[in-house]
Design a protein around this motif. Structure first.
Motif, PDB file in Angstrom:
ATOM      1  N   PHE A  80       4.747   0.175  -0.753  1.00 53.49           N
ATOM      2  CA  PHE A  80       3.818  -1.029  -0.290  1.00 53.49           C
ATOM      3  C   PHE A  80       2.427  -0.664  -0.200  1.00 53.49           C
ATOM      4  N   GLU A  81       2.088   0.192   0.854  1.00 53.94           N
ATOM      5  CA  GLU A  81       0.986   0.613   1.085  1.00 53.94           C
ATOM      6  C   GLU A  81       0.241   1.416  -0.295  1.00 53.94           C
ATOM      7  N   ASP A  82       1.057   1.831  -1.021  1.00 50.66           N
ATOM      8  CA  ASP A  82       0.303   2.337  -2.236  1.00 50.66           C
ATOM      9  C   ASP A  82      -0.092   1.221  -3.083  1.00 50.66           C
ATOM     10  N   ALA A  83       0.692   0.199  -3.390  1.00 47.62           N
ATOM     11  CA  ALA A  83       0.419  -1.052  -4.142  1.00 47.62           C
ATOM     12  C   ALA A  83      -0.860  -1.678  -3.605  1.00 47.62           C
ATOM     13  N   LEU A  84      -0.922  -1.707  -2.196  1.00 39.73           N
ATOM     14  CA  LEU A  84      -2.160  -2.382  -1.728  1.00 39.73           C
ATOM     15  C   LEU A  84      -3.367  -1.402  -1.768  1.00 39.73           C
ATOM     16  N   ALA A  85      -3.266   0.077  -1.612  1.00 40.67           N
ATOM     17  CA  ALA A  85      -4.260   0.837  -2.068  1.00 40.67           C
ATOM     18  C   ALA A  85      -4.779   0.726  -3.351  1.00 40.67           C
ATOM     19  N   ARG A  86      -4.045   0.576  -4.617  1.00 39.58           N
ATOM     20  CA  ARG A  86      -4.352   0.122  -5.792  1.00 39.58           C
ATOM     21  C   ARG A  86      -5.232  -0.916  -5.775  1.00 39.58           C
ATOM     22  N   SER A  87      -4.822  -2.091  -5.314  1.00 40.82           N
ATOM     23  CA  SER A  87      -5.346  -3.435  -5.324  1.00 40.82           C
ATOM     24  C   SER A  87      -6.748  -3.219  -4.836  1.00 40.82           C
ATOM     25  N   ALA A  88      -6.852  -2.480  -3.685  1.00 46.65           N
ATOM     26  CA  ALA A  88      -8.500  -2.276  -3.242  1.00 46.65           C
ATOM     27  C   ALA A  88      -9.198  -1.397  -3.949  1.00 46.65           C
ATOM     28  N   VAL A  89      -9.029  -0.466  -4.869  1.00 49.75           N
ATOM     29  CA  VAL A  89      -9.591   0.087  -5.841  1.00 49.75           C
ATOM     30  C   VAL A  89     -10.006  -0.838  -6.844  1.00 49.75           C
ATOM     31  N   GLN A  90      -9.007  -1.840  -7.292  1.00 47.57           N
ATOM     32  CA  GLN A  90      -9.280  -2.716  -8.535  1.00 47.57           C
ATOM     33  C   GLN A  90     -10.468  -3.828  -7.932  1.00 47.57           C
ATOM     34  N   MET A  91     -10.320  -4.147  -6.595  1.00 50.22           N
ATOM     35  CA  MET A  91     -11.290  -5.069  -6.023  1.00 50.22           C
ATOM     36  C   MET A  91     -12.626  -4.491  -6.012  1.00 50.22           C
ATOM     37  N   ARG A  92     -12.762  -3.118  -5.564  1.00 52.75           N
ATOM     38  CA  ARG A  92     -14.154  -2.581  -5.731  1.00 52.75           C
ATOM     39  C   ARG A  92     -14.712  -2.313  -6.988  1.00 52.75           C
TER      40      ARG A  92
END
Length: 220
Positions: A80-92
């Motif tokens: 779950f944490e990994d998925a949200l971290a990837r989401s943050a990278v894509q947002m940036r």
């Protein structure tokens, strides 16, 4: 003199190299467990699998699993944490494609909405099942998992405020409110609470959030 200062340089280099190698092996073992769990979720369409299934799929030992995870809950939390971290990278990354601070913020907000919106053809049990259980039983873990996304929004709101595009004031609190608004609206399938009218889209969500973060913050 300290013991470290009296050690020969070659010994320090040897120890550091050994430590780096051990860390790399541990990271590789952990990743195999994560990849195996993700494959099982994809095949089953649910988080209803056993630790033994993950161990067998990864071709590692049960002892090795418990050296890295306390149990299935911690494994799912890592995913779950990994998925949200990837989401943050894509947002940036989406924000970096824009030069105007307000457009950068909009790009991140709209992408977060699209990332969070359920796809009828794609099962996401980590978010539809596990995240809901986390929210009820472990709210602090949910907050920690969302920190990467919150940080991106905070940075972008600060940039927009520094440029004069929005009033300044409590960027992290604003970011938290924007994040919660966007993700909740998306997970509700973009259907207004009254159940009538056209579904909400990413543009409408952005305009709503902009109205909030652009409002007078004199009471802050």
């Amino acid at each position: 003199m300290t013991e470290a200062a009296t050690e020969p340089a070659w010994r320090q280099r040897a120890v550091e190299k050994s430590t780096r190698a051990a860390k790399l092996r541990a990271e590789q073992r952990v990743q195999r467990f994560l990849d195996s769990a993700q494959e099982l979720i994809g095949e089953k369409g649910t988080t209803d699998f056993t630790v033994q299934e993950v161990v067998d799929r990864s071709k590692q030992s049960l002892r090795s699993f418990y050296q890295h995870f306390d149990g299935k809950h911690e494994l799912l939390l890592a995913l779950f944490e990994d998925a949200l971290a990837r989401s943050a990278v894509q947002m940036r990354e989406a924000a970096s494609a824009e030069t105007d601070p307000l457009r950068r913020l909009r790009a991140a907000v709209e992408l977060l909405y699209m990332q969070s919106h359920p796809d009828p053809g794609v099962q996401r049990p980590l978010f539809s099942d596990f995240a809901l259980q986390l929210l009820v039983k472990h709210p602090a873990q949910v907050a920690t998992a969302h920190v990467p996304v919150l940080t991106v929004l905070t940075d972008l709101i600060e940039e927009a405020a520094d440029s004069g595009a929005i009033p300044s004031g409590k960027p992290r609190r604003r970011a938290a409110l924007v994040m919660q608004t966007v993700m909740f609206a998306a997970q509700a399938h973009g259907v207004p609470a009254d159940g009538h009218g056209h579904p909400v889209d990413s543009g409408e969500i952005w305009r709503f959030c902009l109205g909030g973060i652009s409002a007078d913050q004199a009471s802050d």
